[in-house]
Design a protein around this motif. Structure first.
Motif, PDB file in Angstrom:
ATOM      1  N   ARG A 139     -12.123   4.405   3.717  1.00  0.00           N
ATOM      2  CA  ARG A 139     -11.478   5.268   2.717  1.00  0.00           C
ATOM      3  C   ARG A 139     -12.361   6.481   2.557  1.00  0.00           C
ATOM      4  O   ARG A 139     -13.585   6.339   2.443  1.00  0.00           O
ATOM      5  CB  ARG A 139     -11.356   4.592   1.339  1.00  0.00           C
ATOM      6  CG  ARG A 139     -11.220   3.090   1.371  1.00  0.00           C
ATOM      7  CD  ARG A 139      -9.827   2.653   1.617  1.00  0.00           C
ATOM      8  NE  ARG A 139      -9.764   1.224   1.924  1.00  0.00           N
ATOM      9  CZ  ARG A 139      -8.772   0.651   2.565  1.00  0.00           C
ATOM     10  NH1 ARG A 139      -7.762   1.377   3.002  1.00  0.00           N
ATOM     11  NH2 ARG A 139      -8.763  -0.636   2.796  1.00  0.00           N
TER      12      ARG A 139
ATOM     13  N   TRP B  93      -6.761   8.770  -1.722  1.00  0.00           N
ATOM     14  CA  TRP B  93      -7.797   8.776  -0.690  1.00  0.00           C
ATOM     15  C   TRP B  93      -7.152   8.777   0.686  1.00  0.00           C
ATOM     16  O   TRP B  93      -5.970   8.462   0.837  1.00  0.00           O
ATOM     17  CB  TRP B  93      -8.765   7.616  -0.839  1.00  0.00           C
ATOM     18  CG  TRP B  93      -8.177   6.246  -0.761  1.00  0.00           C
ATOM     19  CD1 TRP B  93      -7.800   5.584   0.370  1.00  0.00           C
ATOM     20  CD2 TRP B  93      -7.919   5.352  -1.853  1.00  0.00           C
ATOM     21  NE1 TRP B  93      -7.322   4.338   0.037  1.00  0.00           N
ATOM     22  CE2 TRP B  93      -7.390   4.171  -1.318  1.00  0.00           C
ATOM     23  CE3 TRP B  93      -8.098   5.445  -3.245  1.00  0.00           C
ATOM     24  CZ2 TRP B  93      -7.021   3.079  -2.114  1.00  0.00           C
ATOM     25  CZ3 TRP B  93      -7.743   4.365  -4.024  1.00  0.00           C
ATOM     26  CH2 TRP B  93      -7.202   3.198  -3.464  1.00  0.00           C
TER      27      TRP B  93
ATOM     28  N   HIS C 295      -9.370  -7.643   0.458  1.00  0.00           N
ATOM     29  CA  HIS C 295      -9.514  -6.402  -0.300  1.00  0.00           C
ATOM     30  C   HIS C 295      -8.259  -6.089  -1.096  1.00  0.00           C
ATOM     31  O   HIS C 295      -7.151  -6.357  -0.639  1.00  0.00           O
ATOM     32  CB  HIS C 295      -9.884  -5.229   0.611  1.00  0.00           C
ATOM     33  CG  HIS C 295      -8.926  -4.980   1.744  1.00  0.00           C
ATOM     34  ND1 HIS C 295      -8.891  -5.768   2.875  1.00  0.00           N
ATOM     35  CD2 HIS C 295      -7.968  -4.032   1.932  1.00  0.00           C
ATOM     36  CE1 HIS C 295      -7.966  -5.322   3.696  1.00  0.00           C
ATOM     37  NE2 HIS C 295      -7.371  -4.264   3.152  1.00  0.00           N
TER      38      HIS C 295
ATOM     39  N   VAL D  57       1.361   4.529   0.914  1.00  0.00           N
ATOM     40  CA  VAL D  57       0.667   5.429   1.837  1.00  0.00           C
ATOM     41  C   VAL D  57       1.679   6.311   2.550  1.00  0.00           C
ATOM     42  O   VAL D  57       2.718   5.826   3.005  1.00  0.00           O
ATOM     43  CB  VAL D  57      -0.119   4.626   2.907  1.00  0.00           C
ATOM     44  CG1 VAL D  57      -0.804   5.569   3.887  1.00  0.00           C
ATOM     45  CG2 VAL D  57      -1.136   3.690   2.259  1.00  0.00           C
TER      46      VAL D  57
ATOM     47  N   ASP E 175      -6.975   7.006   4.195  1.00  0.00           N
ATOM     48  CA  ASP E 175      -7.267   5.756   4.894  1.00  0.00           C
ATOM     49  C   ASP E 175      -7.444   6.068   6.377  1.00  0.00           C
ATOM     50  O   ASP E 175      -6.604   6.752   6.980  1.00  0.00           O
ATOM     51  CB  ASP E 175      -6.073   4.790   4.799  1.00  0.00           C
ATOM     52  CG  ASP E 175      -5.919   4.174   3.418  1.00  0.00           C
ATOM     53  OD1 ASP E 175      -6.932   3.735   2.853  1.00  0.00           O
ATOM     54  OD2 ASP E 175      -4.774   4.130   2.924  1.00  0.00           O
TER      55      ASP E 175
ATOM     56  N   LEU F  82      -8.005   3.852   9.941  1.00  0.00           N
ATOM     57  CA  LEU F  82      -8.078   2.499  10.522  1.00  0.00           C
ATOM     58  C   LEU F  82      -8.083   2.557  12.044  1.00  0.00           C
ATOM     59  O   LEU F  82      -7.623   3.534  12.648  1.00  0.00           O
ATOM     60  CB  LEU F  82      -6.894   1.625  10.057  1.00  0.00           C
ATOM     61  CG  LEU F  82      -6.917   1.141   8.597  1.00  0.00           C
ATOM     62  CD1 LEU F  82      -6.176   2.116   7.692  1.00  0.00           C
ATOM     63  CD2 LEU F  82      -6.327  -0.250   8.437  1.00  0.00           C
TER      64      LEU F  82
ATOM     65  N   THR G 134     -11.926  -0.208  -5.358  1.00  0.00           N
ATOM     66  CA  THR G 134     -11.491  -1.141  -4.338  1.00  0.00           C
ATOM     67  C   THR G 134     -12.421  -2.337  -4.442  1.00  0.00           C
ATOM     68  O   THR G 134     -13.605  -2.187  -4.766  1.00  0.00           O
ATOM     69  CB  THR G 134     -11.487  -0.512  -2.931  1.00  0.00           C
ATOM     70  OG1 THR G 134     -10.894  -1.447  -2.033  1.00  0.00           O
ATOM     71  CG2 THR G 134     -12.874  -0.176  -2.431  1.00  0.00           C
TER      72      THR G 134
ATOM     73  N   ALA H  75     -11.028  -0.732   8.127  1.00  0.00           N
ATOM     74  CA  ALA H  75     -10.526   0.439   7.397  1.00  0.00           C
ATOM     75  C   ALA H  75     -11.678   1.201   6.761  1.00  0.00           C
ATOM     76  O   ALA H  75     -12.691   0.621   6.379  1.00  0.00           O
ATOM     77  CB  ALA H  75      -9.541   0.004   6.316  1.00  0.00           C
TER      78      ALA H  75
ATOM     79  N   HIS I 271      -6.940  -3.066  -4.361  1.00  0.00           N
ATOM     80  CA  HIS I 271      -7.320  -1.858  -5.091  1.00  0.00           C
ATOM     81  C   HIS I 271      -6.734  -1.916  -6.498  1.00  0.00           C
ATOM     82  O   HIS I 271      -5.664  -2.508  -6.700  1.00  0.00           O
ATOM     83  CB  HIS I 271      -6.789  -0.589  -4.411  1.00  0.00           C
ATOM     84  CG  HIS I 271      -6.924  -0.569  -2.924  1.00  0.00           C
ATOM     85  ND1 HIS I 271      -8.139  -0.735  -2.276  1.00  0.00           N
ATOM     86  CD2 HIS I 271      -5.999  -0.401  -1.942  1.00  0.00           C
ATOM     87  CE1 HIS I 271      -7.934  -0.663  -0.962  1.00  0.00           C
ATOM     88  NE2 HIS I 271      -6.647  -0.467  -0.735  1.00  0.00           N
TER      89      HIS I 271
ATOM     90  N   THR J  38     -13.933  -0.950   4.429  1.00  0.00           N
ATOM     91  CA  THR J  38     -13.342  -2.289   4.309  1.00  0.00           C
ATOM     92  C   THR J  38     -13.463  -2.947   5.687  1.00  0.00           C
ATOM     93  O   THR J  38     -12.652  -2.690   6.585  1.00  0.00           O
ATOM     94  CB  THR J  38     -11.845  -2.207   3.926  1.00  0.00           C
ATOM     95  OG1 THR J  38     -11.706  -1.395   2.769  1.00  0.00           O
ATOM     96  CG2 THR J  38     -11.303  -3.599   3.616  1.00  0.00           C
TER      97      THR J  38
ATOM     98  N   ARG K  14       0.889  -1.161   0.000  1.00  0.00           N
ATOM     99  CA  ARG K  14       0.000   0.000   0.000  1.00  0.00           C
ATOM    100  C   ARG K  14       0.928   1.211   0.000  1.00  0.00           C
ATOM    101  O   ARG K  14       1.753   1.357   0.912  1.00  0.00           O
ATOM    102  CB  ARG K  14      -0.879   0.044   1.257  1.00  0.00           C
ATOM    103  CG  ARG K  14      -1.851  -1.122   1.405  1.00  0.00           C
ATOM    104  CD  ARG K  14      -2.915  -1.134   0.325  1.00  0.00           C
ATOM    105  NE  ARG K  14      -3.913  -2.178   0.525  1.00  0.00           N
ATOM    106  CZ  ARG K  14      -3.868  -3.398  -0.029  1.00  0.00           C
ATOM    107  NH1 ARG K  14      -2.852  -3.751  -0.808  1.00  0.00           N
ATOM    108  NH2 ARG K  14      -4.846  -4.261   0.186  1.00  0.00           N
TER     109      ARG K  14
ATOM    110  N   GLN L 227      -3.311   7.576   0.733  1.00  0.00           N
ATOM    111  CA  GLN L 227      -2.903   6.499  -0.171  1.00  0.00           C
ATOM    112  C   GLN L 227      -3.001   6.950  -1.620  1.00  0.00           C
ATOM    113  O   GLN L 227      -3.974   7.585  -2.007  1.00  0.00           O
ATOM    114  CB  GLN L 227      -3.781   5.259   0.049  1.00  0.00           C
ATOM    115  CG  GLN L 227      -3.415   4.119  -0.873  1.00  0.00           C
ATOM    116  CD  GLN L 227      -3.875   2.734  -0.421  1.00  0.00           C
ATOM    117  OE1 GLN L 227      -3.696   1.768  -1.142  1.00  0.00           O
ATOM    118  NE2 GLN L 227      -4.441   2.630   0.771  1.00  0.00           N
TER     119      GLN L 227
END
Ligand code: 1HN
Length: 347
Positions: free
Chosen positions: A116, A161, A149, A74, A163, A165, A126, A114, A151, A143, A72, A97
């Protein structure tokens, strides 16, 4: 009323405390006030990340590493008061991300939940638990924990986007599990839009029984959200402390959309000032449209579209909109409510 001990008594106590240490014991009365303060002590600091400043760094990262290699790609937003913790608050994580056209961020799953919140771009998707959703700016996408998952990006411009979490919450309970899928792109088993059609239009298949703590809707498109917010703003006065504030709901039971994170969106009319407010949940705000500023414990943080502002729990704040403004936010309020810990104060 407490009486100060004589130097002799104090010295005896100190040596008593030292004698306890090798036995992994300690005297509670030396720690009671720190263990149980009279009210929450905010953790970390309030801060604003300017998207204009962050964006060039994010785009530069695409020249250094692919989404596939990074898994990822990010840039995480770390609270300046909590360096090295990968946390934006004591309980939540945030990152920006980036996915470039043609890239795939490979399929995996983990026990963290998660969300987004889409910042810029289009035509990236996604895939969650066998269904793809294409994302547009302002969309809120979930998510759920332990769902496969990945993307992908079918378009021709960078897509970014935010993220969010619950990483620190899951870490606190030491219940972290993760798994990589055997293939980069997990199988797609349902058409795009399936979940929204089944659960997201005020209808639901008869006999549907939810098997998850999450909303079965996993993309809340901004076009619909915006329409609702502006209709609400035309229909009546804003709440003095919150503006026209809505929460994303789980259509199965009307509760929050996610089991740990509270997701909300609000409209603040041009010129509106909120009255001071504080609550025990720590929150991350994203400016979707408009402009204005937050004043947090006397410190001002200006925001423009795509800027991110973090407000640690129990810090008193006001919001001001200089134009019609929309703010998305997420916080640890759901987890706190379930544990009976959520408190708020309006001034
Ligand atoms: C993750 O799985 C994603 O799936 C994004 O896009 C950020 C940060 C830490 C751990 C897992 C994603 C993440 C993450």
């Amino acid at each position: 009323m407490s009486v100060s001990p004589t130097p002799d008594v104090q010295a005896k106590r100190e040596s008593f405390y030292r004698a306890l240490e090798p036995h992994s014991m300690a005297a509670l009365w030396t720690r009671l006030r720190t263990l149980i303060p009279s009210e929450p002590t905010p953790v970390g600091v309030a801060h604003r990340w300017s998207y204009e400043l962050a964006r060039p760094h994010l785009l530069e990262s695409a020249e250094l590493i692919s989404a596939a290699e990074a898994e990822r790609r990010v840039l995480l937003l770390e609270n300046p008061g909590l360096p090295g913790t990968s946390r934006i608050t004591n309980t939540i994580y945030a990152g920006l991300q980036l996915i470039m056209p043609g890239e795939v961020a490979p399929a995996h799953r983990h026990t963290q939940s998660a969300l987004r919140f889409i910042i810029e771009g289009s035509a990236a998707f996604t895939a969650v638990d066998g269904e793809k959703t294409y994302m547009e700016p302002g969309d809120f996408v979930i998510t759920p924990a332990w769902t496969w998952h990945h993307h992908g990006h079918d378009g021709n411009a960078p897509m970014v986007w935010l993220d969010g979490l619950d990483i620190p919450i899951v870490a606190f309970f030491n219940s972290v599990f993760r798994e990589e899928h055997e293939v980069d792109e997990a199988p797609i088993t349902r058409p795009a839009g399936d979940a929204l059609a089944r659960y997201g239009t005020g209808l639901m298949p008869v006999g549907y029984r939810s098997s998850t703590l999450n909303s079965p809707v996993f993309n809340y498109p901004y076009a619909r959200t915006r329409e609702a917010l502006y209709a609400l703003s035309r229909a009546g006065a804003p709440d003095p402390h919150a503006g026209h504030l809505m929460r994303y709901t789980n259509p199965v039971d009307g509760g929050w959309a996610m089991p740990t994170l509270a997701t909300m969106i609000r409209m603040l009319p041009a010129g509106f000032f909120t009255s001071p407010y504080r609550s025990t949940d720590s929150a991350v705000f994203v400016c979707v449209e408009g402009a204005g500023h937050a004043v947090v414990e006397g410190q001002q943080f200006d925001f423009a579209p795509h800027d991110v502002v973090v407000i640690p729990g129990w810090m008193k704040y006001t919001l001001h909109a200089s134009k019609d403004t929309v703010l998305f936010s997420y916080s640890d309020r759901v987890a706190q409510e379930k544990l009976g810990l959520f408190h708020e104060q309006r001034f």
